[in-house]
Design an enzyme around this catalytic site. Structure first.
Site, PDB file in Angstrom:
ATOM      1  N   LYS A 176     -70.044  18.861 -40.416  1.00 47.69           N
ATOM      2  CA  LYS A 176     -71.375  18.053 -39.815  1.00 47.69           C
ATOM      3  C   LYS A 176     -72.108  17.610 -40.758  1.00 47.69           C
ATOM      4  CE  LYS A 176     -69.710  18.888 -35.630  1.00 47.69           C
ATOM      5  NZ  LYS A 176     -69.131  17.653 -35.320  1.00 47.69           N
ATOM      6  N   TYR A 213     -66.427  18.919 -32.026  1.00 40.77           N
ATOM      7  CA  TYR A 213     -65.839  18.439 -33.305  1.00 40.77           C
ATOM      8  C   TYR A 213     -65.954  16.958 -33.684  1.00 40.77           C
ATOM      9  CZ  TYR A 213     -62.750  19.091 -37.228  1.00 40.77           C
ATOM     10  OH  TYR A 213     -62.317  19.278 -38.698  1.00 40.77           O
ATOM     11  N   TYR A 264     -56.872  24.835 -39.825  1.00 40.43           N
ATOM     12  CA  TYR A 264     -57.880  25.871 -39.925  1.00 40.43           C
ATOM     13  C   TYR A 264     -56.817  27.207 -39.617  1.00 40.43           C
ATOM     14  CZ  TYR A 264     -61.538  22.394 -39.732  1.00 40.43           C
ATOM     15  OH  TYR A 264     -62.406  21.346 -39.954  1.00 40.43           O
ATOM     16  N   HIS A 276     -57.678  10.994 -37.534  1.00 41.45           N
ATOM     17  CA  HIS A 276     -56.791  12.048 -37.076  1.00 41.45           C
ATOM     18  C   HIS A 276     -57.164  12.186 -35.511  1.00 41.45           C
ATOM     19  CE1 HIS A 276     -56.314  14.681 -41.357  1.00 41.45           C
ATOM     20  NE2 HIS A 276     -56.096  13.176 -41.253  1.00 41.45           N
ATOM     21  N   PRO A 315     -69.460  24.237 -44.085  1.00 42.79           N
ATOM     22  CA  PRO A 315     -68.513  23.195 -44.036  1.00 42.79           C
ATOM     23  C   PRO A 315     -67.478  23.175 -42.926  1.00 42.79           C
ATOM     24  CG  PRO A 315     -68.048  24.279 -45.893  1.00 42.79           C
ATOM     25  CD  PRO A 315     -69.270  24.919 -45.399  1.00 42.79           C
TER      26      PRO A 315
END
Length: 400
Positions: A296, A384, A201, A72, A292
């Site tokens: 990480k 991220y 998200y 991604h 979550p």
């Protein structure tokens, strides 16, 4: 039994450490309380940073991941009825994430362990650590009713939050931090078509939702719920109703299908600052947990292990204990930054029922800023995809 490094726990941390040590010619023994089929069959999420992908390739276990993983280049944030793409790759100079489930990583690492001709001792019980503050630490355990002892130079406690390793550090010395969130995550595995090429998200008035993928036909989705809630209260129809409502977009419909499994987990952050004591070194979930939201957990385990393996290799090569002495200091820099990012993502994306209208609008404005400001988007993106290990106490600007 005698070995150089005794490893407690055959999760990603313990298995990665064993493989890294093997490549340096360092002997190890791994013990694990569960049977092999359990550690390989427990489905867990897996969003891998570029660092973790590179490490798995470096130690020779990345072939299947590179064939079957989903790569991604970005993620999408949804709020106020609109979606905004964060271009991870463009904002970080080419870095991306790889979606490859944790249990698949474990399968690859277990196979690599057996390919080296070394075993894993499964189905152990009553594990205890002894003499960890000496140069001859020991691990005792039972298997099939018989008591065994491993004598070693070092012990790596990679046995998770509920394992015995961190509790071997005296209470008077052990420094811990725990934060519990008001949110729980209800997660499902479903036989459905892929919802989107990249993770979504969503911050919605009804609550948070995350749409992710496992394969072209198996998906992993989440919604935020009260962590005290009982999964029995959530029928499949109710779950899908919430997922549809929280991710709705004009002209787009979430594909649904049969739900294979569902559960609710509590959101928490935990950090053990006393990551080493004598010849005992704590790594992975035994040393830290993160919500979550920031993806990480496994990635922090990978960086812990890289630091620890480097220190052990230096010790056996030259006798230097410089990196081992600084293990916690080096690891904690990255851990606390990952904790901060996970806390920030959780706070930004989850509805807080105690917020007044002012606080709710501040939350939406934070999302708007992150999505419309290059600086805001880059901050999210670089955290991220993963921040680098800081081997020395210098700024990130100097280390890049």
């Amino acid at each position: 039994m005698r070995t150089q490094v005794g490893i407690i726990g055959a999760g990603p941390a313990g298995l990665m450490l064993a493989q890294l040590l093997h490549l340096q010619g360092i002997d190890s023994i791994i013990i694990e309380r569960k049977p092999r089929e359990d550690i390989e069959g427990t489905v867990k999420a897996g969003v891998l940073e570029q660092f973790t992908v590179d490490l798995l390739n470096e130690i020779g276990v990345g072939d299947r991941m590179m064939r079957e993983g989903h790569f991604h280049d970005g993620i999408e944030l949804q709020f106020s009825g609109k979606r905004h793409r964060i271009d991870l790759r463009g904002l970080t100079g080419g870095q991306r994430i790889t979606v490859y489930p944790q249990h698949e990583v474990i399968i690859d690492l277990v196979n690599a362990r057996f390919n080296t001709g070394r075993d894993i001792i499964f189905n152990v019980s009553e594990v205890s650590l002894h003499d960890v503050d000496t140069k001859e630490p020991k691990i005792r355990f039972k298997q099939n009713g018989e008591t065994h002892e491993i004598q070693c130079d070092f012990i790596a406690g990679c046995d998770g939050f509920h394992g015995p390793s961190r509790l071997a550090i005296p209470d008077s010395i052990r420094k811990e931090h725990l934060h519990l969130y008001a949110h729980g995550w209800l997660g499902i595995l479903t036989d459905a078509k892929q919802a989107n090429p990249e993770l979504i998200y969503s911050n919605h008035d009804r609550g948070f939702a995350l749409l992710s993928t496992r394969t072209s036909t198996l998906q992993r989705h989440y919604i935020s719920v009260d962590y005290h809630d009982d999964i029995a209260n959530w029928s499949d129809d109710r779950i899908w109703s919430e997922l549809h409502a929280r991710t709705a977009m004009d002209g787009w419909t979430l594909p649904d299908g049969p739900i294979n499994s569902k559960n609710i987990v509590q959101m928490r952050s935990y950090v053990l600052e006393t990551m080493n004591y004598g010849r005992l070194f704590i790594a992975g979930d035994a040393a830290h947990t993160v919500p979550p939201t920031g993806a990480k957990g496994l990635n922090l385990a990978a960086s812990d292990i890289k630091i620890l393996a480097t220190g052990l290799a230096e010790f056996y090569k030259s006798g230097s204990e410089d990196i081992l002495d600084r293990y916690a200091e080096i690891a904690l820099r990255r851990i606390w930054k990952a904790e901060r990012f996970s806390y920030w993502m959780t706070s930004m994306l989850h509805r807080n029922p105690n917020h007044d209208s002012f606080e709710r609008n501040i939350q939406l404005t934070e999302l708007d800023y992150v999505c419309t400001s290059v600086a805001g988007s880059k901050t999210l993106a670089e955290n991220y995809v993963g921040l680098p290990i800081q081997w020395e106490n210098k700024s990130l600007i100097e280390t890049k």
